[in-house]
Design an enzyme around this catalytic site. Structure first.
Site, PDB file in Angstrom:
ATOM      1  N   GLU A   1      -6.721  -7.423  -0.117  1.00 38.86           N
ATOM      2  CA  GLU A   1      -7.064  -7.425   1.302  1.00 38.86           C
ATOM      3  C   GLU A   1      -8.530  -7.057   1.389  1.00 38.86           C
ATOM      4  OE1 GLU A   1      -4.772  -5.027   4.014  1.00 38.86           O
ATOM      5  OE2 GLU A   1      -2.887  -5.661   3.080  1.00 38.86           O
TER       6      GLU A   1
ATOM      7  N   GLU B   1       0.838  -1.223   0.000  1.00 34.02           N
ATOM      8  CA  GLU B   1       0.000   0.000   0.000  1.00 34.02           C
ATOM      9  C   GLU B   1       0.859   1.255   0.000  1.00 34.02           C
ATOM     10  OE1 GLU B   1      -2.740  -0.042   3.286  1.00 34.02           O
ATOM     11  OE2 GLU B   1      -4.205  -1.192   2.158  1.00 34.02           O
TER      12      GLU B   1
HETATM   13  C1  GLA Z   1      -3.906  -2.201   5.275  1.00 33.01           C
HETATM   14  C2  GLA Z   1      -2.579  -2.921   5.433  1.00 33.01           C
HETATM   15  C3  GLA Z   1      -2.700  -4.128   6.320  1.00 33.01           C
HETATM   16  C4  GLA Z   1      -3.506  -3.813   7.546  1.00 33.01           C
HETATM   17  C5  GLA Z   1      -4.861  -3.285   7.150  1.00 33.01           C
HETATM   18  C6  GLA Z   1      -5.744  -2.923   8.294  1.00 33.01           C
HETATM   19  O1  GLA Z   1      -4.651  -2.794   4.344  1.00 33.01           O
HETATM   20  O2  GLA Z   1      -2.058  -3.297   4.182  1.00 33.01           O
HETATM   21  O3  GLA Z   1      -1.414  -4.544   6.663  1.00 33.01           O
HETATM   22  O4  GLA Z   1      -2.820  -2.857   8.277  1.00 33.01           O
HETATM   23  O5  GLA Z   1      -4.686  -2.097   6.424  1.00 33.01           O
HETATM   24  O6  GLA Z   1      -5.915  -3.983   9.139  1.00 33.01           O
END
Ligand code: GLA
Ligand code: CA
Length: 799
Positions: free
Chosen positions: A279, A202
């Protein structure tokens, strides 16, 4: 005594052989023994690529149904059980991060053995017929200490984390090479289960830097992941910022999202690319001082149904969250919002590995998308057991745990003291002050208990944005001692460069003979109190030998030891609701942080760490307990707040009269999902920005905002680091924690919501921390289809 009478066969196998379930007893053996893969399909090596709108596994269309699991959040004897639970849920892949800071605890000391044996975890997945997606960072976020980065990186003060800082990149290369040694032999091309590998994590929520992301991609490739498919994950709102042409792009979003909207931009840019939600958030993480987070099962299942009906791949983050044992829980920002120990996440498989109602609802759905009957849901590895109340009667004063002591003209942060985690004790002499004075720690990372001549005079809590404390009159010759406990390092946003301790200076200000005088306090004695088991044992030894710490602190902060007896082992949840703040060790295992404020009041103790007979419990309590007793319950307590002030931001009886505020803009937001920008007619100066919603697009009484930015004189987004909520007329804190601070938590899936049934207008006031020139706002409604509770007519005030 026959062990198996009391322990399930799986747990027994795990006890007898910690490597139960894999054929490999050690990495050395792994190199020579025939691969476990030999019994499975990909023995000779296969392929995983992208085709026209689909992923191709050995040339055939394949929809990824991945379960995110984190091996350090699961005790190793339970790894296989959790993998089997995912298999029985209907998943075909395990998705995992590799956590740099557990594998390289000190520079150049790599550890991939025992609980850190990520290759063994991947082989277990393969043995159970699961593919694997690996996300080796270097940064992983994951509500994990510093987002997975090792704290010792911070010893280089000018380091630029997650940028092309030469030292950072050199360390990343070394780490990824070690990961490559472990996992590159396990890619599908080599006959292993790994089908895809992620580059960074991210990055769009951190910055815009394609050169850096490209450099990470190259490092990952050179580490041995040169044939396996590489991908990037990001949000729909920012993935183009760092999207590399030669990587697969996947989107992250949570339960309830508008799926078509999330993939719209990807579809425009790459019409022939396969779609994947890398995710898909099943629930959410909890922070200290706020309610436990939940997300409805139905919304999760409906979204997955929609994705699968459209051939969209997904990874369910988390499918089983587990526990951030020891000091591994991270903290969120903006602001400082440390995460609790439990990483239950309201996931389908709960913290202790049991199937929840959410699990069964999802399993019913996934059965429909599976051509074979799903395997039976495995029985729990261990029963949950109760432990009758026991007392922790052995005591050692906190300062018996002191490790190293230095004298220094200036205060020093943990990193300069070579201290990763725990607490530091800062002592210096104070000037005589007849009246009150203001003590300021620049800055307090994270929780300070301040004593003068051994008597507590107050506390400074970074969670509450505090840096200062008013002191009573100070007698000549007084000595101040500050016990400063660190919580997890921030794991999200720019604030990950999170030094611990007192990070720059300490000042004392007072009025003396009509003049404001400020002392910069110098000449410190600084001691370290590492938060490890060995230190706790040393503290008891010293206390038993009658050694007294140099400074006697009043109160009952310190180390407590007790034990309980078991006739049979099982998973249990030790209740610490009557304790203060600190860490717990059970039979030498660091089981996690405690803090009386909650919401978490119990710690998960896996049965595989318990034994028949006597079990030792040590509590390191930096503030001191109310009662020194403990008991084990059969279910966790994750939602019991014990706060002196509520989590909502409206004081009793307070009502904001917006008619008296200077109006800066009014109009109507558009209906639907996505970011919108509102420009003020003219720049306005003020410290407070109030957004008032007069009604909602859906005609109901509820208002919600997911994210908010305030634009400065140049039209750029102001930093939200100093933001706090000054006022919100209504906040739904009881149903999933939708308080107003969610408008600046950098998470598009979380939002402020008013309580259903409270009438419009609704208003939220942000305190920017200081006066700013404001020219507009960026506003994001909820991410769900149709942007529920999206505000229609608005008024904005700056004052
Ligand atoms: C983002 C991150 C994850 C986690 C989520 C929230 O997507 O990539 O590692 O921190 O947020 O749980
Ligand atoms: Ca949010």
């Amino acid at each position: 005594m026959n062990l198996s009478t009391f322990i399930s066969p799986l747990a027994l196998a795990a006890l007898l052989c910690p490597f139960a379930g894999t054929l490999h007893a050690s990495p050395a053996a792994a190199a020579t023994a025939p691969s476990v893969a030999a019994v499975h399909a990909t023995e000779k090596g296969g392929t995983f690529t992208t085709g026209d709108k689909v992923f191709l596994l050995n040339g055939e269309p394949f929809v990824i149904k991945a379960a995110e699991l984190h091996y350090p959040r699961i005790p190793r004897p339970y790894w296989e059980h959790r993998i089997k639970m995912c298999k029985a849920l209907g998943m075909n892949t395990i998705c995992l991060y590799v956590f740099w800071n557990i594998h390289e605890p000190q520079e150049d000391q790599f550890d991939f053995t025992g609980d850190n044996d990520v290759a063994a975890f991947c082989r277990l997945a393969q043995k159970n017929g699961m593919y694997v997606i690996v996300r080796p960072g270097p940064y992983v976020c994951a509500e994990w200490e510093m987002g997975g980065l090792p704290w010792w990186l911070l010893k280089k003060k000018d380091i630029r984390l997650r940028e092309q800082d030469p030292y950072f990149m050199e360390r990343v290369r070394k780490f990824e090479n070690e990961v490559g040694k472990q996992l590159a032999p396990l890619t599908i091309q080599n006959g292993g289960p790994i089908i895809m590998v992620q580059v960074e994590n991210e990055y769009g929520s951190y910055g815009v830097d394609k050169a850096y992301v490209s450099a990470i991609r190259d490092i990952v490739r050179e580490a041995g992941f040169d044939k396996v498919t590489l991908f990037q994950c990001d949000w729909a709102s920012n993935f183009t910022n760092n999207g590399l042409d030669d990587l697969v792009w996947t989107m992250n979003f949570g339960t309830g999202a508008n799926i078509d909207e999330q993939f719209r931009r990807l579809g425009e840019l790459r019409p022939n690319a396969p779609k994947m939600c890398s995710e898909f958030w099943s629930g959410w993480f909890d922070k200290w001082g706020a309610h436990h987070e939940t997300r409805p099962a139905k919304a999760m299942v409906d979204n997955i149904d929609e994705m699968l009906s459209k051939g969209i791949s997904f990874s369910l983050y988390m499918t089983h969250g587990g526990t951030s044992f020891g000091h591994w829980a991270g903290a969120n920002s903006p602001g400082f919002a440390p995460d609790v120990t439990s990483y239950d996440y309201d996931a389908p498989i709960n913290e202790y590995g049991a199937a929840t109602p959410k699990y069964y609802e999802l399993r019913n759905l996934l059965q429909k998308y599976s051509d074979k009957k799903l395997p039976a849901v495995p029985k729990p590895v261990a029963d949950t057991i109760r432990v009758p109340q026991f007392a922790l009667t052995e005591f050692a004063p906190l300062l018996c745990g002191i490790d190293t002591t230095v004298k220094s003209r200036e205060v020093m942060c943990f990193e300069d003291l070579d201290l990763g985690w725990g607490a530091a004790v800062y002592t210096t002499s104070l000037p005589e002050v007849k009246g009150q004075s203001l003590l300021t720690l620049n800055d307090c990372h994270d929780y300070a208990i301040v004593y003068i001549n051994g008597k507590e005079v107050g506390r400074i809590d970074r969670v509450k944005n505090e840096r200062s404390l008013t002191l009573p009159p100070i007698a000549a010759g007084s000595e101040m001692t500050v016990v400063l406990e660190a919580m997890g390092r921030i794991n999200f946003g720019r604030a990950i460069k999170d030094y611990k301790g007192i990070t720059s200076s300490v000042t004392l200000s007072a009025e003396v003979d009509g003049d404001e005088v400020t002392w910069n306090l110098k000449d410190w004695t600084i001691s370290t109190l590492p938060d490890d088991y060995a230190t706790a044992l040393k503290a008891f030894d010293r206390a038993a030998a009658g050694q007294k710490p140099q400074t006697a602190l009043q109160g009952n902060a310190g180390y407590y030891r007790g034990s309980f007896n078991l006739k049979r082992t099982g998973d249990t949840f030790l209740n610490f609701a009557s304790w203060g703040k600190g860490q717990v060790y059970v039979n030498g295992h660091a089981v996690g942080r405690i803090w009386s404020i909650g919401p978490q009041q119990t710690l998960y103790v896996p049965g595989c760490w318990l034994k028949k007979g006597s079990n030792e419990v040590i509590v390191l309590d930096v503030t001191g307990p109310q009662q020194t007793v403990c008991f084990g319950q059969a279910h966790p307590e994750l939602d019991q707040l014990q706060l002196s002030t509520p989590t909502t931001h409206r004081k009793p009886g307070e009502t904001l009269d917006t008619s008296k505020l200077p109006l800066a803009a009014q109009g109507a937001f558009k209906a639907g999902n996505g970011w919108q920008t509102v420009s003020l007619d003219a720049p306005r100066k003020g410290r407070y920005v109030a957004i008032e919603g007069l009604n909602a697009h859906d005609g109901k009484e509820v208002a919600a905002i997911a994210e908010l930015y305030v634009l400065d004189a140049a039209g750029k987004r102001l930093s939200r680091e100093p933001w706090t909520v000054k006022y919100a007329d209504s906040e739904d804190a009881e149903n999933g924690n939708k308080t107003a601070d969610k408008v600046y938590d950098l998470q598009e899936s979380t939002y402020w919501s008013t309580v259903a049934g409270t009438a419009f207008p609704h208003v939220v006031v942000i305190d920017l921390g200081s006066e700013q020139t404001v020219t507009g706002i960026d506003y994001l409604p909820r991410a769900e289809q149709g942007a529920p509770a999206g505000i229609k007519d608005y008024k904005i005030y700056v004052y």
